[in-house]
Design an enzyme around this catalytic site. Structure first.
Site, PDB file in Angstrom:
ATOM      1  N   LYS A  90       0.872  -1.181   0.000  1.00  0.00           N
ATOM      2  CA  LYS A  90       0.000   0.000   0.000  1.00  0.00           C
ATOM      3  C   LYS A  90       0.902   1.222   0.000  1.00  0.00           C
ATOM      4  CE  LYS A  90      -1.912   3.013   2.063  1.00  0.00           C
ATOM      5  NZ  LYS A  90      -1.951   4.503   1.797  1.00  0.00           N
ATOM      6  N   GLU A 138       9.962   2.070  10.666  1.00  0.00           N
ATOM      7  CA  GLU A 138      10.957   3.124  10.526  1.00  0.00           C
ATOM      8  C   GLU A 138      10.196   4.439  10.562  1.00  0.00           C
ATOM      9  OE1 GLU A 138      13.473   5.546   7.484  1.00  0.00           O
ATOM     10  OE2 GLU A 138      13.327   3.434   6.892  1.00  0.00           O
ATOM     11  N   CYS A 154      13.906  10.970   6.624  1.00  0.00           N
ATOM     12  CA  CYS A 154      13.853  10.648   8.051  1.00  0.00           C
ATOM     13  C   CYS A 154      15.194  10.874   8.738  1.00  0.00           C
ATOM     14  CB  CYS A 154      13.389   9.214   8.248  1.00  0.00           C
ATOM     15  SG  CYS A 154      14.439   7.989   7.433  1.00  0.00           S
ATOM     16  N   GLU A 167       9.180  17.165  14.296  1.00  0.00           N
ATOM     17  CA  GLU A 167       9.738  16.839  12.988  1.00  0.00           C
ATOM     18  C   GLU A 167       9.039  17.690  11.924  1.00  0.00           C
ATOM     19  OE1 GLU A 167      11.005  12.868  10.514  1.00  0.00           O
ATOM     20  OE2 GLU A 167       8.994  12.915  11.367  1.00  0.00           O
TER      21      GLU A 167
END
Length: 502
Positions: free
Chosen positions: A191, A266, A300, A397
């Site tokens: 997905k 992750e 990331c 973030e």
């Protein structure tokens, strides 16, 4: 300009099929619309023009894909590793053959610049080659002996795997998950992120054209609350490999808990780059700038917090501001562009909101801090100075080309600042003092630490974070540990007295 116009024309030619046919699901070897017939639009972040209609999959589509993966698993899991290796090498070769198509499509779908996306297919192919070479030994284990027993371990493919990938560098990250799963003998239901669905369709088509059997890799597009939720809850899926936001990881864990799935997450990061006064300043500045301003800052492992010894803080931040001000922002298919448009208007507004927060909290905007132009999702590379670690811009973030610089007085304060966040994905340390490097790398709360270097990947090494940055590790044998189940068989080395009841 002529090169950019030529690139745009070639990109349009590659994507014509998606404009005409849409981005369909791919289940059991067939391109199919969503069962509901519904679609959603994917937009180009360059000008917000529609690129294609995308199949809007839901639970029924996921169920069909899982059934296909379950059926294919019976054969694929028993296919000898040597044969799986041969097929996956052909997949790698086929990816390389269509490298330009993948790169141009990804540039237009995500806004990432060609100078970085030109390597997307090469890195994806490298993932397939690396794990293909491991496939023949994937099931191998150990022989553990004592005086009375010989225990023999082996690994077995886990089953159908759900792979959910993000919208930043989606092709490469998809191969990062899918290649080891296939090499281990698992089948996959993928997905992709709704903001960047195009190259996921290319990957499954390339793989099957290269010889991957039907049903081994299946694709269902859709939204997280629909197709994503159905995938994480489906009892036929044995594990979820997910790359994305920490909050989404929490939701996935809760959704999948009743079926006791295995997870690999992750997740986010607020990664420190720590620069001491004995460091090579020029290299540190270049590395910190590269890790935040390349890939639009949408990565990331970006070096989003710059912690600098107070004696060199002004010099380092001045140099970084010069880099930020010199970075070319422009069309992703312009060969000179470094920073292209952010992925989507929703994300652009999120990034822009931190400029107001920085001003409200008293930070200085030393570079950038503004939108570029009226069209598309372009944001200027930004540097915040005079910041504190308790500011929102230092804790959340942002996931854009935005860097927060904070001074520190000594090693103790540098370590405290570096660890003072909910995240723990990566850290970067710049010092020429070996003893200091040993002390700090032992104490930093991060799953990955680079000393005197930017992020340089080595596929056999583990990749992953601690705290809110993830669960588990990718890379090398760590990937096979996730996609396979270890089994122990015990043989007696000599007859022993069996306990007798009564």
């Amino acid at each position: 300009m002529s090169q950019m116009n030529d690139n745009i024309a070639r990109a349009q030619a590659y994507m014509k099929r998606f404009r005409d046919e849409g981005v369909l699901n791919h289940i059991n070897g067939e391109s199919v619309p969503a069962d509901s017939g519904k679609t959603f639009e994917t937009l180009s972040p360059v000008d917000l023009a529609p690129l294609a209609n995308v199949a809007h999959g839901d639970a029924s589509d996921i169920d069909r894909a899982v059934q296909a993966a379950e059926k294919a698993f019976k054969t694929w899991s028993k296919t000898p590793g040597k044969e799986r290796r041969a097929i996956l090498i052909k997949v790698a070769e086929a990816i390389e053959a269509r490298a330009e198509e993948i790169a141009f499509t990804e540039c237009m779908d995500t806004g990432q610049s060609l100078r970085f996306m030109s390597k997307a297919a090469i890195r994806g192919a490298a993932n397939f080659r690396y794990y293909a070479d491991q496939a023949p030994q994937a099931e191998d284990g150990l022989a553990l002996r004592n005086d009375t027993q010989m225990n023999v371990t082996s690994k077995r493919p886990l089953g159908p795997i759900g792979v959910i990938t993000p919208w930043n560098t989606p092709f490469m990250l998809s191969t990062w998950k899918i290649a080891p799963a296939l090499a281990a003998g698992c089948t996959v239901v993928h997905k992709p992120a709704e903001f960047s669905p195009m190259t996921a369709k290319l990957l499954v088509e390339i793989a099957e054209e290269a010889g991957l059997p039907k049903g081994v890799l299946n694709l269902v597009n859709g939204m997280g609350e629909g197709a994503g939720k159905a995938l994480t809850e489906h009892p036929g899926i044995k594990a979820i490999a997910f790359v994305g936001e920490s909050r989404t990881g929490q939701l996935i864990m809760a959704q999948a808990a009743p079926t006791l799935k295995r997870f690999h997450f992750e997740l986010g990061g607020k990664n420190p780059v720590i620069v001491f006064d004995d460091a090579d300043i020029e290299r540190a500045v270049n590395a910190a700038s590269f890790m935040i301003y390349s890939l639009n800052g949408e990565r990331c492992t970006s070096s989003s917090r710059l912690l600098v010894h107070e004696s060199i803080y002004e010099e380092v931040t001045r140099r970084v501001a010069e880099v930020a001000n010199g970075v070319k922002v422009g069309h992703p298919l312009d060969p000179d562009t470094v920073v292209g448009p952010l992925i989507h208007p929703e994300h652009e507004q999120k990034v822009l909101s931190y400029f107001d927060k920085a001003r409200e909290e008293g930070a200085t905007i030393a570079a950038g801090g503004e939108k570029v132009g009226e069209q598309g999702c372009f944001v200027r590379p930004t540097l915040f100075t005079n910041a504190r670690n308790d500011m929102t811009i230092a804790q959340e973030e942002i996931f854009g080309p935005v860097l927060t610089a904070i001074p520190f007085k000594d090693e103790e304060e540098a370590l405290r600042l570096a660890n003072d966040t909910q995240y723990g994905l990566a850290a970067y340390l710049w010092t020429n003092d070996l003893d200091r490097a040993m002390r700090l790398t032992d104490a930093l709360e991060a799953g990955m630490i680079w000393v005197n270097s930017e992020n340089v990947r080595h596929l056999p090494s583990p990749f992953g974070g601690v705290k809110s940055s993830g669960i588990g590790r990718d890379g090398g044998d760590w990937s096979f540990d996730f996609y396979m189940e270890t089994v122990n068989v015990s043989f007696p080395r000599k007859v022993h007295q069996v306990p007798k009841l009564g």
